[in-house]
Design an enzyme around this catalytic site. Structure first.
Site, mmCIF file in Angstrom:
data_model
loop_
_atom_site.group_PDB
_atom_site.id
_atom_site.type_symbol
_atom_site.label_atom_id
_atom_site.label_comp_id
_atom_site.label_asym_id
_atom_site.label_seq_id
_atom_site.Cartn_x
_atom_site.Cartn_y
_atom_site.Cartn_z
ATOM 1 N N HIS A 15 39.406 27.609 45.154
ATOM 2 C CA HIS A 15 38.816 27.802 43.829
ATOM 3 C C HIS A 15 39.459 28.993 43.121
ATOM 4 O O HIS A 15 39.857 28.890 41.939
ATOM 5 C CB HIS A 15 37.307 28.022 43.981
ATOM 6 C CG HIS A 15 36.562 28.187 42.709
ATOM 7 N ND1 HIS A 15 35.638 27.277 42.246
ATOM 8 C CD2 HIS A 15 36.581 29.178 41.774
ATOM 9 C CE1 HIS A 15 35.131 27.692 41.097
ATOM 10 N NE2 HIS A 15 35.686 28.855 40.790
ATOM 11 N N GLU A 16 39.579 30.127 43.823
ATOM 12 C CA GLU A 16 40.117 31.328 43.187
ATOM 13 C C GLU A 16 41.622 31.214 42.952
ATOM 14 O O GLU A 16 42.128 31.652 41.910
ATOM 15 C CB GLU A 16 39.797 32.566 44.023
ATOM 16 C CG GLU A 16 38.312 32.831 44.202
ATOM 17 C CD GLU A 16 37.532 32.870 42.899
ATOM 18 O OE1 GLU A 16 38.102 33.286 41.867
ATOM 19 O OE2 GLU A 16 36.357 32.475 42.898
ATOM 20 N N HIS A 62 42.353 29.277 39.856
ATOM 21 C CA HIS A 62 42.242 30.075 38.629
ATOM 22 C C HIS A 62 43.590 30.707 38.263
ATOM 23 O O HIS A 62 43.932 30.813 37.081
ATOM 24 C CB HIS A 62 41.216 31.195 38.813
ATOM 25 C CG HIS A 62 39.816 30.817 38.468
ATOM 26 N ND1 HIS A 62 39.454 30.364 37.217
ATOM 27 C CD2 HIS A 62 38.673 30.846 39.191
ATOM 28 C CE1 HIS A 62 38.146 30.128 37.193
ATOM 29 N NE2 HIS A 62 37.655 30.411 38.380
#
Length: 214
Positions: free
Chosen positions: A168-169, A172
């Site tokens: 998820h990170e 980004h």
């Protein structure tokens, strides 16, 4: 939105960002900074400024609260993210999701690749998409590479919920939001998830909302 000017050099922008007190402002979906991707970190901030920036990310993540935060989420297009998960969940959730405590750590120039063919699907949320969650199918294990804040190499296999946070990170940092990978029919408000879909797995939500799980 109170973020530094895009035209200023990165170090000046970060200094300006850190001039205030308290947590930083988390950028919301719709801001182009979340879609532009990032440039690799190669000393643009210098050790002291990097340490201050990392601490600001930590403070902001904990205040939100969240289990991860990437630099673009505070308006900085550098390939840096932080993660931390105390994992205060019931045992059945821990077992179903592979959610175990993760100490605070910094990911610099991270990348990931699937480690095996297994996939897992669970509800995810995002500090930059407040109020909503959706089911995302992701590799159950990934090989994480990159560095930490001291420049030490990272090369490890991460599994379970920590693998989800890493993906998820890192997404980004590539201009990707979890919604880009989500099952659209699963999109639910935080309230709906709490009231209807708080089960350890999203199987009931899949049946009721009409989407498939891997």
């Amino acid at each position: 939105m109170g973020t530094p000017s895009d035209r200023a050099p990165l170090a000046e922008r970060v200094e300006e960002l850190l001039a205030g007190d308290g947590p930083l402002t988390v950028v919301a979906a719709g801001d182009p900074v979340l879609r532009r991707g990032t440039e690799p970190y190669d000393g643009q901030l210098g050790p002291a400024l990097l340490a201050r920036f990392v601490e600001a990310l930590r403070v902001t993540m904990r205040a939100a609260p969240g289990v991860g935060l990437a630099a673009p989420q505070v308006g900085v297009e550098l390939r840096i993210a932080v993660i931390e998960d105390p994992a205060p969940v019931p045992e059945e959730v821990r077992l179903a999701r592979g959610r175990v405590p993760q100490p605070f750590r910094v990911l610099v120039n991270p990348a990931y690749a699937p480690a095996g063919e297994a996939r897992a699907a669970f509800f995810e949320g995002c500090l930059s998409v407040p109020g909503w969650q959706a089911v995302v199918a992701r590799p159950a294990a990934v090989r994480l590479t990159g560095q930490d804040e001291r420049g030490r190499a990272l090369d490890e296999v991460v599994t379970g919920w920590p693998a989800r946070i890493v993906q998820h990170e890192t997404d980004h940092l590539d201009g990707v939001l979890y919604l880009d990978r989500a099952e659209p029919r699963s999109l639910s408000s935080h309230q709906a998830v709490a009231e209807r879909w708080a089960q350890p797995t999203p199987q009931e939500a899949a049946r009721a909302l009409g989407f498939e799980l891997p």
